[in-house]
Design an enzyme around this catalytic site. Structure first.
Site, PDB file in Angstrom:
ATOM      1  N   SER A 129       0.863  -1.247   0.037  1.00 41.06           N
ATOM      2  CA  SER A 129       0.081   0.042   0.083  1.00 41.06           C
ATOM      3  C   SER A 129       0.822   1.430  -0.122  1.00 41.06           C
ATOM      4  CB  SER A 129      -0.973  -0.050   1.278  1.00 41.06           C
ATOM      5  OG  SER A 129      -1.437   1.296   1.566  1.00 41.06           O
ATOM      6  N   TYR A 153      -3.084   0.228   9.829  1.00 46.80           N
ATOM      7  CA  TYR A 153      -3.132  -0.349   8.762  1.00 46.80           C
ATOM      8  C   TYR A 153      -1.796  -0.288   7.800  1.00 46.80           C
ATOM      9  CZ  TYR A 153      -4.022  -0.888   3.533  1.00 46.80           C
ATOM     10  OH  TYR A 153      -3.714  -1.324   2.098  1.00 46.80           O
ATOM     11  N   LYS A 157       1.155  -3.024   7.018  1.00 43.60           N
ATOM     12  CA  LYS A 157       1.559  -3.316   5.707  1.00 43.60           C
ATOM     13  C   LYS A 157       3.113  -3.287   5.264  1.00 43.60           C
ATOM     14  CE  LYS A 157      -2.001  -4.261   3.000  1.00 43.60           C
ATOM     15  NZ  LYS A 157      -1.974  -5.755   2.292  1.00 43.60           N
TER      16      LYS A 157
END
Length: 368
Positions: A129, A153, A157
């Site tokens: 991402s 989040y 990643k």
């Protein structure tokens, strides 16, 4: 990777995963899907087969954190490579349930790496991402920008990338691409596949689509005091079919990789949330209502890719405009107003942007 290969796609029933499965099937790969359907539909694999005109090698309902199940699937299907999509993906939600994000995203990745090792699978494409970059000092953002993740989040990643890099150092036979893509939207042009998350969407485009068909009342735009042209956050939107194609190319180029290689996937063009709302409104022929609300914790002002590295290494660039992304997403929503819960529709003829009232944005140039 020469010749047809068997590929395991974790999260293969999800938005990007399902479109990537179609791309792989259409290029001769044998494809096996693993998904726990926590944010996807069991109907998606059937639609993948219909769109591609080929059967899947297998479809398994399993959680990537279940190493025993993964190992059995890898062994049973003699898998040659893995594309790893499975995971949680919403910035806002990750702030509220951070441990769940680390458990699923990091735990799922370590489980997968162990299962691959046990079964002699040495090729991996990881779904990463752009959020890893956070508040970048310079935009557009290239792969040399230092990671500055601002939410769980993004941190999950980044942690996964570091784990994969460590695994590659320990096991030199392991080759991996981490694809840091920006904001995938759109749908397959035939209208059978698109984005249909469970519950209230956590991302802007599926939320707008549900507003357009009356499933939701209005969009909340998080913040209008960013240092951008109209005060709303700016993102680099990329068509999901371009993302799917890039994953297939990454598989084909893994033999050239030593260790972990990281590439951005984006258009190089930034679009504000208000610009996106206007474009979607023009596409569906009505003004979509929205409210301006407080900024969302973990968001940043601007995320726009410098896509030059993929162009130099692969000779690859995106080909689909924002107008096409909105048109394809709207076609899917029109044909599937209740999402995958609808009966399987017939593929739709591809209308022109003009017939949808969409402004022509194909002449927009990447930001410098």
């Amino acid at each position: 990777m020469s010749g047809p290969k068997a590929v395991l796609v974790t999260g293969g029933a999800g938005f990007i995963g399902s479109h990537t499965c179609v791309e792989l099937l259409e290029h001769g790969y044998e494809v096996c899907i693993v998904d726990n359907y926590s944010n996807s539909s069991p109907a998606a694999p059937t639609r993948v087969e219909k769109v591609a005109g080929r059967p899947l090698l297998g479809v398994y309902e399993a959680d990537v954190r279940d190493r025993q199940a993964l190992s059995a699937i890898l062994a049973e299907n003699t898998i040659d490579a893995v594309i790893h999509f499975a995971g949680r993906k919403a910035v806002g939600e990750s702030v509220w349930i951070p441990v769940d994000y680390y458990d699923t995203n990091v735990g799922g990745t370590t489980s997968l790496l162990r299962s691959m090792r046990e079964n002699g699978v040495h090729h991996l494409v990881f779904s990463s991402s752009c959020s890893i970059y956070g508040e970048a000092a310079r935009v557009p953002i290239d792969e040399q920008a230092p990671p500055r993740p601002t939410n769980p989040y993004a941190r999950s990643k980044w942690m996964c990338e570091q784990i994969i890099a460590d695994a590659c150092r320990q096991h030199p036979e392991l080759a991996a691409y981490s694809l840091r893509y920006f904001n995938p939207i759109g749908a397959h042009p035939g209208g059978l596949l698109g984005e249909d998350p469970r519950g209230v969407p956590q991302n802007v485009m599926p939320y707008l689509m549900q507003v357009a068909v009356g499933r939701l009342e209005r969009l909340s735009i998080f913040g209008r005091d960013y240092a951008t042209a109209d005060g709303t956050a700016v993102r680099d939107y990329i068509h999901v079919m371009d993302v799917a194609q890039a994953h297939r190319i990454a598989l084909e180029r893994l033999d050239e990789v030593t260790g972990l290689d990281i590439l951005n996937l984006g258009t190089g063009v930034g679009t504000s949330v208000l610009e996106l709302v206007r474009t979607v409104s023009a596409t569906c022929g009505k003004s979509l209502p929205y409210d301006i609300v407080e900024r969302r914790q973990g968001d940043v002002a601007e995320l726009v890719a410098d896509p030059g590295a993929a162009a130099r290494k692969w000779g690859w660039r995106t080909t689909r405009s924002l107008a096409t992304m909105c048109r394809d997403a709207w076609r899917f929503q029109l044909l599937n107003p209740a999402g995958f819960d609808d009966d399987l529709p017939e593929p739709a003829a591809v209308p022109t942007a003009r017939s949808f009232g969409t402004p022509d944005l194909t002449t927009r140039t990447p930001a410098n």
